[in-house]
Design a protein around this motif. Structure first.
Motif, PDB file in Angstrom:
ATOM      1  N   THR A  16      -2.277  36.972 -79.622  1.00  0.00           N
ATOM      2  CA  THR A  16      -2.248  37.908 -78.501  1.00  0.00           C
ATOM      3  C   THR A  16      -3.003  39.183 -78.851  1.00  0.00           C
ATOM      4  OG1 THR A  16      -0.108  37.069 -77.766  1.00  0.00           O
ATOM      5  CG2 THR A  16      -0.735  39.234 -76.972  1.00  0.00           C
ATOM      6  N   ALA A  36      -3.317  43.028 -77.454  1.00  0.00           N
ATOM      7  CA  ALA A  36      -2.708  44.012 -76.551  1.00  0.00           C
ATOM      8  C   ALA A  36      -3.484  45.324 -76.652  1.00  0.00           C
ATOM      9  CB  ALA A  36      -1.244  44.223 -76.922  1.00  0.00           C
ATOM     10  N   SER A  72      -3.214  42.670 -71.726  1.00  0.00           N
ATOM     11  CA  SER A  72      -3.131  41.752 -72.846  1.00  0.00           C
ATOM     12  C   SER A  72      -3.985  40.522 -72.591  1.00  0.00           C
ATOM     13  CB  SER A  72      -1.683  41.333 -73.094  1.00  0.00           C
ATOM     14  OG  SER A  72      -1.167  40.656 -71.968  1.00  0.00           O
TER      15      SER A  72
END
Length: 159
Positions: free
Chosen positions: A65, A67, A86
């Motif tokens: 991920t 962000a 994100s």
């Protein structure tokens, strides 16, 4: 008996016509969402806070991920807003699937789509708030350098 059955059929038909008419009128009344205005503008994002969270196997892997919450500037260098969102890694070394909000004076724009590691991307504008309520269109994303520290967001918006 026959008259009451005919009256019942006529009443039911009238109700059905009324319901269909109201439904068609509501479906066609989209003026509250789109005013037919179009705007084209570019802002520059400084990718100051981009953070990758390594969730799968060590290193770049599907499911990682990204962000961020970064400032955005106009073409003269004045800060005009910010973004936050994100991305999820979908193709190792190639692309992410992203969703974020760019907040500007008067409202915000939401985009969703691919972010390519080494090529420009085009994301869909999926909505907005404030002056951008009901926004649709696309945003072209262009990396200003190979490090990924700055990006052009070229919006083409109908609202």
């Amino acid at each position: 008996m026959r008259k009451s059955r005919l009256a019942g059929v006529l009443a039911a038909t009238a109700c059905a016509v009324l319901v269909v008419g109201v439904s068609v009128a509501q479906a066609g009344d989209d003026t509250s969402q789109h005013h037919g205005r179009t705007a084209a503008f570019t802002v520059l994002e400084h990718a100051d806070t981009d953070t990758v969270v390594d969730l799968g196997p060590h290193g770049d892997s599907i499911g990682d991920t990204l962000a961020f919450a970064n400032p955005v500037y106009d073409t003269h260098g004045a800060q005009v807003g910010s973004d936050q969102g994100s991305c999820v890694r979908t193709e190792v070394g190639r692309s992410w699937e992203c969703s974020w909000t760019t907040t500007l004076k008067g409202g915000s724009l939401v985009v969703q789509g691919p972010f390519h590691d080494t090529a420009d991307s085009t994301l869909a504008i999926t909505g907005g708030t404030g002056k951008w309520r009901g926004a649709r269109g696309q945003m072209h994303l262009h990396a200003r350098d190979a490090k990924g520290s700055a990006f052009d967001f070229a919006f083409l918006v109908t609202y």
